[in-house]
Scaffold this active site. Structure first.
Site, short mmCIF file in Angstrom:
data_model
loop_
_atom_site.label_atom_id
_atom_site.label_comp_id
_atom_site.label_asym_id
_atom_site.label_seq_id
_atom_site.Cartn_x
_atom_site.Cartn_y
_atom_site.Cartn_z
N LYS A 174 0.88 -1.15 0.00
CA LYS A 174 0.00 0.00 0.00
C LYS A 174 0.93 1.22 0.00
CE LYS A 174 -2.58 3.36 1.82
NZ LYS A 174 -1.97 4.63 2.30
N GLY A 202 4.64 3.69 10.46
CA GLY A 202 3.86 4.91 10.40
C GLY A 202 3.43 5.39 11.77
N GLY A 223 -2.81 5.32 12.79
CA GLY A 223 -3.02 4.48 11.62
C GLY A 223 -2.61 3.04 11.87
N GLY A 224 -1.47 2.87 12.55
CA GLY A 224 -0.96 1.53 12.79
C GLY A 224 -1.85 0.73 13.72
N GLU A 282 5.57 -0.68 13.13
CA GLU A 282 6.42 0.25 13.89
C GLU A 282 5.60 1.52 13.98
OE1 GLU A 282 10.24 1.25 12.03
OE2 GLU A 282 9.90 3.22 12.93
N CYS A 324 12.06 8.12 12.59
CA CYS A 324 11.36 7.48 13.70
C CYS A 324 12.28 7.30 14.90
CB CYS A 324 10.76 6.14 13.27
SG CYS A 324 11.74 5.27 12.05
N GLU A 364 5.48 11.33 20.81
CA GLU A 364 6.31 11.70 19.67
C GLU A 364 5.73 12.93 18.97
OE1 GLU A 364 6.48 8.62 16.71
OE2 GLU A 364 8.17 9.54 15.66
#
Lengths: 507, 507
Positions: B166, B221, B225-226, B245, B282, B375
């Site tokens: 994706k 990401g 979303g994850g 992640e 990240c 974050e």
């Protein structure tokens, strides 16, 4: 609110034997987990851990007569089977102690610094650390080997993780006895007793999976219960790995040539595997693809004879007996399903072994026949008669994941001669964790290369609950970058003071 | 309904560059997955797989100028950084090709039969097989190394799994270009192009994770979303592993002795790490524990100077820029939080680097200050000033899981001299996947011992997305019991025709 009593029940009579404990309250579960968490540092020393595991095995062996008596009284599995199960259990503890000593489970990898690459590569040293408190959900059908002193507990302790076991209601007294032995072993090895705890009760099991200080879980049981716990583990604010063994049909394929060659032997062997432990093994063969025609009929005849001669047996509890009786009745009532030896109620507290037979083409209709592709716990199997290799392949293609898949081949096929064997091996590899040829899936050897797991619902993860690699479930990797030798864990120091196996790259 | 166009956008101007594709419909996602599934058998040959991976690296290298130009136009990461990222990407393909050749990823274990045990131990031969189609969710911040040709794709293909990526909406043109190169490499290596596919669109991403023929997923990401995809993977009728992640604060602890010894060097180094790639890594250090007092003040002064001299930079897209500006504004507005160099909007399309400073005792109040422990993507970090080791330890004890944790130590502390170093190593090991001493976490070496993962939310599993063991995510074990040599996969045959590493027990 009064505490809910936990009773030990005799499945041979349905009578309450004694009150063993009470169900753990929210607060008691919390206290057990916190105490286990607080004790986790004591498991850091590998030597002490290995000594603990060996002492646990020794104490279980010393108490063998008490343990077997307690387990038999609650499960009716019989002293013979339970003696074997105890040997397996203590062997498992000792095997994991050996694995701790040997050290390759730490999967140590060292990359030396390389200043010549762009960008320069720093030194990296990686090993695995224990996850923290592990919740273990004991199985009904193995009061020892998959319960308080079972493989999940032994492998988690070997990894350095304290364990809180949710005992199975079918054997609370055995659970308490084994827990006391494990806790004594901990103290003898110089560890706090709190590295092992047991809680009772359905609600306690749910509390456990949701507790923030629980880091992972191991489970052996039903699809319904296991999936509920899996879902709870995934829904946590911090999800945790849930290694569950949920259910398996364990298909067997008998080729036409094998049936021609060994119909009677296969039928007899199948009866033995189906009725072992009164059919209460997770690797019981529950669906057997047998060719139509005379050879297949001979196989069915041998099965009929052997099952017809089997004495009724006692299941682990009365709810299981009711489920078995209702499950075989529902299946046998389907149009086109025969019951050459009718399984079901064998007496007030017993059940009789039997089998059902159905053409594969009927099974492939789906709809109500799907129930025949679901595990039915107890001494029953389904013979699915196929009219050609395409029909057999079509049915295999419809199966969910399994712990095992078994092929019965002719001598020539086993030698690589012409026939469907290679194609079958390839197909069943996609749907099982263990592939057996010319044997039976019951009897899961405790050995380094064992894999007891498989595609869902056989397992909820790609791990194994038996064998050397079961310890991997309770560890996570950590890499140390440019950490000076003096500050490294002993396992990773340059001089390798613990003499551990490691893979070194570069330098 | 008209197809939704997918545009390539220039983040330096916010202008649409070109329409690259359209979002995949339900049917197109289904077709891509089915085609990948149908092609999976072609990846069974390890030699062909390795050749494919090397050809992919070669074609990416040959097309370097086009790839870098396409990625720079969409991400503004600059040719320098993208040249390095491409080298990392092709290096990763070649490293996995080497891993396929070497074969230890198969984790072959062989237990010979032992008729002397009770019960007799059967022969067991175990290796690992590919899971099937893998869904890869590309990252915004690495258009190459964590996107279409990234580590998830390379490791999944190395394992023998077809991949459907994706694409990330920040770099659709780069994604299409890289996909065409990978598909060409497949064909050159004699494989069907369908072993790699790309789909665009948010809904397509959800369709993908729910598709019955998708067997596992890799994701890099955001937490939001994850977690949504993780939840969808767990909620499937057949749950699948989701290796995500999701986010990391990457704490740094500067000891009092280190600050006394190297305040300016640490402050300058920190500025470089925070602003690398405009803070869009990240592993960007997002929280730095610095002692109160003069030495810490010198460190802060050096950071102020270095960040004050940093040119404004362009973030990957305008939504990210808005989130960054809003995120730093919210944090800076908290009482007791200073902004010695105010991060935020640096122009119509750029942002300025900066940092915030807050006493640890204020952070420990929790409540609104919790946001400082989340974050914030972009060129900003938080200096948390501590008044003693207990305060530092208390704050570390409050942190969620991280990809990395970094210690800045004095020379004497690094040598194992007195001080808090050993205690800090032990504490940060519990909260990170990689521990760095006297370096910076940015720059994740592609190396066999690397671990890029960590406790949730750093990762949703205990796996790594970088390094040699990343391939393990896409494999599951299978054990063969008493399977005749002629019917075993070549990898497990007695004569070891593929010359693979294996551990043999017994016999």
């Amino acid at each position: 609110m009064a505490a809910t009593p936990v009773w030990s029940v005799d499945p041979r009579t349905g009578k309450h034997r004694e009150q063993v404990a009470v169900e753990a309250t929210h607060r008691e579960v919390d206290e057990a987990v916190r105490a286990a968490h607080a004790a986790r540092g004591s498991l850091a020393d590998a030597g002490r851990r290995a000594a603990f595991l060996r002492t646990a095995a020794d104490l279980l062996d010393e108490a063998a007569s008490h343990v077997i008596e307690a387990a038999d009284a609650e499960t009716a599995l019989g002293p013979g089977r339970l003696t074997g199960e105890l040997a397996r259990t203590t062997g498992q503890f000792r095997a994991f102690a050996d694995a701790v000593d040997e050290g390759s489970y730490l999967d140590i990898r060292i990359d030396r610094a390389d200043p010549t690459t762009a960008p320069p590569r720093p030194e990296l040293r990686r090993y695995k650390v224990p996850l923290g408190v592990v919740a273990v959900y004991a199985a009904s059908n193995f009061p020892l080997a998959f319960s308080v002193p079972g493989g999940d507990t032994a492998s988690a302790l070997a990894a350095g993780c304290p364990v809180v076991v949710k005992a199975h209601p079918d054997h609370p007294a055995t659970s308490e006895l084994c827990a006391s032995l494990l806790r004594r072993a901990a103290v003898v090895a110089g560890l706090p007793a709190e590295v092992v705890a047991v809680v009772h009760g359905f609600d306690a099991g749910l509390e456990l999976i949701r507790h923030p200080l629980v880091s992972a879980a191991g489970f052996t049981g039903s699809i319904r219960g296991g999936r509920a716990l899996f879902d709870a583990a995934a829904a946590r604010p911090v999800p945790i790995p849930f290694h569950g063994e949920l259910g398996s049909l364990n298909p067997v394929v008998v080729t036409a040539a094998a049936a021609a060659e060994r119909a009677e032997e296969i039928g007899g062997g199948l009866a033995g595997s189906v009725t072992l432990g009164v059919g209460q093994f997770c690797v019981k063969p529950g669906l057997v693809l047998v060719p139509e025609g005379a050879d297949g009929d001979r196989l069915a005849g041998a099965l009929t004879k052997a099952l017809g001669e089997t004495e009724p047996g006692v299941l682990l509890d009365h709810r299981m007996r009711e489920n078995f009786v209702a499950g075989v009745r529902e299946r046998a009532a389907l149009p086109g399903v025969d019951a050459p030896v009718t399984p079901g109620s064998g007496g007030e507290h017993t059940v009789g072994a039997g089998y059902l037979s159905v053409p594969v083409r009927t099974l492939l209709e789906g709809g109500p026949y799907e129930v025949l592709l679901e595990e039915c716990f107890g001494p029953v199997t389904v013979l699915a008669r196929y009219a050609g290799q395409d029909e057999a392949a079509a049915l295999l293609g419809r199966l969910p994941g399994n712990l095992t898949a078994t092929l019965q081949l002719s001598a020539a096929e086993a030698d690589g001669g012409p026939g469907p064997a290679a194609e079958l091996i390839s197909q069943v590899t996609t749907l099982a964790g263990r592939v057996v040829v010319n044997g039976w899936p019951t009897g899961v050897a405790v050995a380094p290369a064992q894999h007891h797991g498989g595609p869902y619902p056989a397992a909820t993860s790609h791990s194994t609950s038996v064998g050397g690699t079961a310890i991997e479930r309770w560890l996570r990797p950590v890499a140390y970058q440019s950490v000076p030798d003096a500050l490294l864990p002993a396992e990773l120091r340059e001089a390798n003071p613990l003499n551990l196996p490691r893979r070194v790259t570069g330098g």
